[in-house]
Design a protein around this motif. Structure first.
Motif, PDB file in Angstrom:
ATOM      1  N   SER A  19       0.822  -1.207   0.000  1.00 25.53           N
ATOM      2  CA  SER A  19       0.000   0.000   0.000  1.00 25.53           C
ATOM      3  C   SER A  19       0.862   1.265   0.000  1.00 25.53           C
ATOM      4  O   SER A  19       1.888   1.335   0.673  1.00 25.53           O
ATOM      5  CB  SER A  19      -0.888  -0.036   1.243  1.00 25.53           C
ATOM      6  OG  SER A  19      -1.514   1.193   1.423  1.00 25.53           O
ATOM      7  N   PHE A  21      -1.069   4.451  -0.225  1.00 22.96           N
ATOM      8  CA  PHE A  21      -2.000   5.499   0.221  1.00 22.96           C
ATOM      9  C   PHE A  21      -3.326   4.845   0.590  1.00 22.96           C
ATOM     10  O   PHE A  21      -3.760   3.878  -0.054  1.00 22.96           O
ATOM     11  CB  PHE A  21      -2.226   6.525  -0.907  1.00 22.96           C
ATOM     12  CG  PHE A  21      -3.192   7.607  -0.522  1.00 22.96           C
ATOM     13  CD1 PHE A  21      -2.765   8.735   0.173  1.00 22.96           C
ATOM     14  CD2 PHE A  21      -4.552   7.503  -0.825  1.00 22.96           C
ATOM     15  CE1 PHE A  21      -3.656   9.730   0.546  1.00 22.96           C
ATOM     16  CE2 PHE A  21      -5.452   8.493  -0.453  1.00 22.96           C
ATOM     17  CZ  PHE A  21      -5.005   9.608   0.226  1.00 22.96           C
ATOM     18  N   SER A  22      -3.962   5.409   1.597  1.00 21.62           N
ATOM     19  CA  SER A  22      -5.269   4.892   1.999  1.00 21.62           C
ATOM     20  C   SER A  22      -6.069   6.018   2.636  1.00 21.62           C
ATOM     21  O   SER A  22      -5.528   6.806   3.415  1.00 21.62           O
ATOM     22  CB  SER A  22      -5.045   3.760   3.021  1.00 21.62           C
ATOM     23  OG  SER A  22      -6.279   3.331   3.539  1.00 21.62           O
ATOM     24  N   ASP A  23      -7.342   6.120   2.304  1.00 20.25           N
ATOM     25  CA  ASP A  23      -8.230   7.026   3.032  1.00 20.25           C
ATOM     26  C   ASP A  23      -9.613   6.408   3.071  1.00 20.25           C
ATOM     27  O   ASP A  23      -9.782   5.226   2.712  1.00 20.25           O
ATOM     28  CB  ASP A  23      -8.201   8.463   2.468  1.00 20.25           C
ATOM     29  CG  ASP A  23      -8.811   8.589   1.076  1.00 20.25           C
ATOM     30  OD1 ASP A  23      -9.460   7.635   0.601  1.00 20.25           O
ATOM     31  OD2 ASP A  23      -8.645   9.663   0.461  1.00 20.25           O
ATOM     32  N   GLU A  24     -10.631   7.187   3.487  1.00 24.77           N
ATOM     33  CA  GLU A  24     -11.958   6.593   3.682  1.00 24.77           C
ATOM     34  C   GLU A  24     -12.628   6.210   2.357  1.00 24.77           C
ATOM     35  O   GLU A  24     -13.557   5.411   2.349  1.00 24.77           O
ATOM     36  CB  GLU A  24     -12.860   7.529   4.518  1.00 24.77           C
ATOM     37  CG  GLU A  24     -13.308   8.813   3.842  1.00 24.77           C
ATOM     38  CD  GLU A  24     -12.226   9.903   3.712  1.00 24.77           C
ATOM     39  OE1 GLU A  24     -11.059   9.650   4.083  1.00 24.77           O
ATOM     40  OE2 GLU A  24     -12.549  10.988   3.208  1.00 24.77           O
ATOM     41  N   LEU A  25     -12.122   6.752   1.243  1.00 24.32           N
ATOM     42  CA  LEU A  25     -12.762   6.493  -0.050  1.00 24.32           C
ATOM     43  C   LEU A  25     -12.000   5.524  -0.942  1.00 24.32           C
ATOM     44  O   LEU A  25     -12.586   4.896  -1.832  1.00 24.32           O
ATOM     45  CB  LEU A  25     -12.955   7.815  -0.815  1.00 24.32           C
ATOM     46  CG  LEU A  25     -13.950   8.817  -0.238  1.00 24.32           C
ATOM     47  CD1 LEU A  25     -13.957  10.098  -1.069  1.00 24.32           C
ATOM     48  CD2 LEU A  25     -15.351   8.214  -0.181  1.00 24.32           C
ATOM     49  N   CYS A  26     -10.686   5.448  -0.752  1.00 20.56           N
ATOM     50  CA  CYS A  26      -9.896   4.631  -1.691  1.00 20.56           C
ATOM     51  C   CYS A  26      -8.649   4.045  -1.051  1.00 20.56           C
ATOM     52  O   CYS A  26      -8.259   4.417   0.058  1.00 20.56           O
ATOM     53  CB  CYS A  26      -9.531   5.455  -2.924  1.00 20.56           C
ATOM     54  SG  CYS A  26      -8.339   6.773  -2.605  1.00 20.56           S
ATOM     55  N   LEU A  27      -8.065   3.114  -1.796  1.00 17.82           N
ATOM     56  CA  LEU A  27      -6.807   2.469  -1.390  1.00 17.82           C
ATOM     57  C   LEU A  27      -5.917   2.445  -2.630  1.00 17.82           C
ATOM     58  O   LEU A  27      -6.415   2.202  -3.747  1.00 17.82           O
ATOM     59  CB  LEU A  27      -7.099   1.040  -0.911  1.00 17.82           C
ATOM     60  CG  LEU A  27      -5.909   0.152  -0.579  1.00 17.82           C
ATOM     61  CD1 LEU A  27      -5.170   0.671   0.668  1.00 17.82           C
ATOM     62  CD2 LEU A  27      -6.369  -1.294  -0.315  1.00 17.82           C
ATOM     63  N   ARG A  45     -13.098   2.205  -2.383  1.00 17.86           N
ATOM     64  CA  ARG A  45     -13.586   1.209  -1.418  1.00 17.86           C
ATOM     65  C   ARG A  45     -14.978   0.736  -1.814  1.00 17.86           C
ATOM     66  O   ARG A  45     -15.362  -0.400  -1.547  1.00 17.86           O
ATOM     67  CB  ARG A  45     -13.596   1.802   0.001  1.00 17.86           C
ATOM     68  CG  ARG A  45     -12.191   2.101   0.504  1.00 17.86           C
ATOM     69  CD  ARG A  45     -12.132   2.452   1.964  1.00 17.86           C
ATOM     70  NE  ARG A  45     -10.746   2.711   2.319  1.00 17.86           N
ATOM     71  CZ  ARG A  45      -9.849   1.762   2.591  1.00 17.86           C
ATOM     72  NH1 ARG A  45     -10.205   0.499   2.608  1.00 17.86           N
ATOM     73  NH2 ARG A  45      -8.595   2.073   2.876  1.00 17.86           N
ATOM     74  N   HIS A  64     -12.109  12.135  -6.951  1.00 16.44           N
ATOM     75  CA  HIS A  64     -11.202  11.851  -5.843  1.00 16.44           C
ATOM     76  C   HIS A  64     -10.113  10.859  -6.278  1.00 16.44           C
ATOM     77  O   HIS A  64      -8.939  11.007  -5.897  1.00 16.44           O
ATOM     78  CB  HIS A  64     -12.001  11.284  -4.671  1.00 16.44           C
ATOM     79  CG  HIS A  64     -11.181  11.046  -3.445  1.00 16.44           C
ATOM     80  ND1 HIS A  64     -10.747  12.066  -2.619  1.00 16.44           N
ATOM     81  CD2 HIS A  64     -10.675   9.903  -2.919  1.00 16.44           C
ATOM     82  CE1 HIS A  64     -10.018  11.549  -1.640  1.00 16.44           C
ATOM     83  NE2 HIS A  64      -9.966  10.250  -1.797  1.00 16.44           N
ATOM     84  N   THR A  68      -6.256  11.819  -6.180  1.00 20.07           N
ATOM     85  CA  THR A  68      -5.365  10.949  -5.399  1.00 20.07           C
ATOM     86  C   THR A  68      -4.215  10.457  -6.274  1.00 20.07           C
ATOM     87  O   THR A  68      -3.057  10.438  -5.845  1.00 20.07           O
ATOM     88  CB  THR A  68      -6.167   9.766  -4.818  1.00 20.07           C
ATOM     89  OG1 THR A  68      -7.185  10.288  -3.956  1.00 20.07           O
ATOM     90  CG2 THR A  68      -5.275   8.828  -4.030  1.00 20.07           C
ATOM     91  N   LYS A  71      -1.704  13.205  -6.512  1.00 22.61           N
ATOM     92  CA  LYS A  71      -0.911  13.346  -5.272  1.00 22.61           C
ATOM     93  C   LYS A  71       0.148  12.251  -5.196  1.00 22.61           C
ATOM     94  O   LYS A  71       1.289  12.483  -4.814  1.00 22.61           O
ATOM     95  CB  LYS A  71      -1.820  13.231  -4.050  1.00 22.61           C
ATOM     96  CG  LYS A  71      -2.631  14.484  -3.782  1.00 22.61           C
ATOM     97  CD  LYS A  71      -3.442  14.304  -2.498  1.00 22.61           C
ATOM     98  CE  LYS A  71      -4.435  15.431  -2.315  1.00 22.61           C
ATOM     99  NZ  LYS A  71      -5.521  15.072  -1.406  1.00 22.61           N
TER     100      LYS A  71
END
Ligand code: AMP
Length: 113
Positions: A19, A21-27, A45, A64, A68, A71
């Motif tokens: 991994s 990067f990870s957040d509430e919407l994607c990995l 996700r 998003h 992402t 980024k």
């Protein structure tokens, strides 16, 4: 409900991934068979088979994923890179959970295969 894909199993933690990067919407994680020095997959996700199953309700989620990717490209030191979303088997999609390929780190040819 479609069957779990390998990406659902990565999201649930059943299968490990590298991994980045990870957040509430994607990995986001490194592709297991990279086609370039940097080859990262960004997946929502939310379970979406492909762009064909997305709707206007997914507008901000799709944005998003691209923000992402941008980024992560910066984080990886890439100035020139490519985002690819294969949609459907004839377009090369093999895993039916929407994903953005972030590819870079070498000169990329156009058009692709
Ligand atoms: P696509 O052909 O657009 O559906 O892309 C699927 C991508 O997922 C391919 O580039 C595969 O190498 C990659 N892939 C499949 N299984 C894994 C895994 N367990 N971990 C990381 N990448 C994977």
């Amino acid at each position: 409900m479609p069957e779990d894909t390998v990406f659902d199993r990565i999201l649930s933690g059943e299968i490990p991934c590298d991994s980045v990067f990870s957040d509430e919407l994607c990995l986001a994680f490194r592709d297991i068979q990279p086609v370039a020095p940097v080859h990262i997959l960004i997946i929502p996700r939310k379970r979406l088979e492909s762009l064909n199953s997305s709707t206007e309700a997914d507008e901000s989620l799709l944005g998003h994923l691209l923000i992402t990717a941008t980024k992560i490209a910066k984080q990886e030191g890439l100035k020139d890179w490519r985002a690819v979303i294969n949609t459907g088997s004839e377009a090369g999609q093999t895993v039916f959970h929407l994903h953005v390929h972030l590819i870079g780190g070498r000169a990329l040819k156009w058009p692709p295969g």
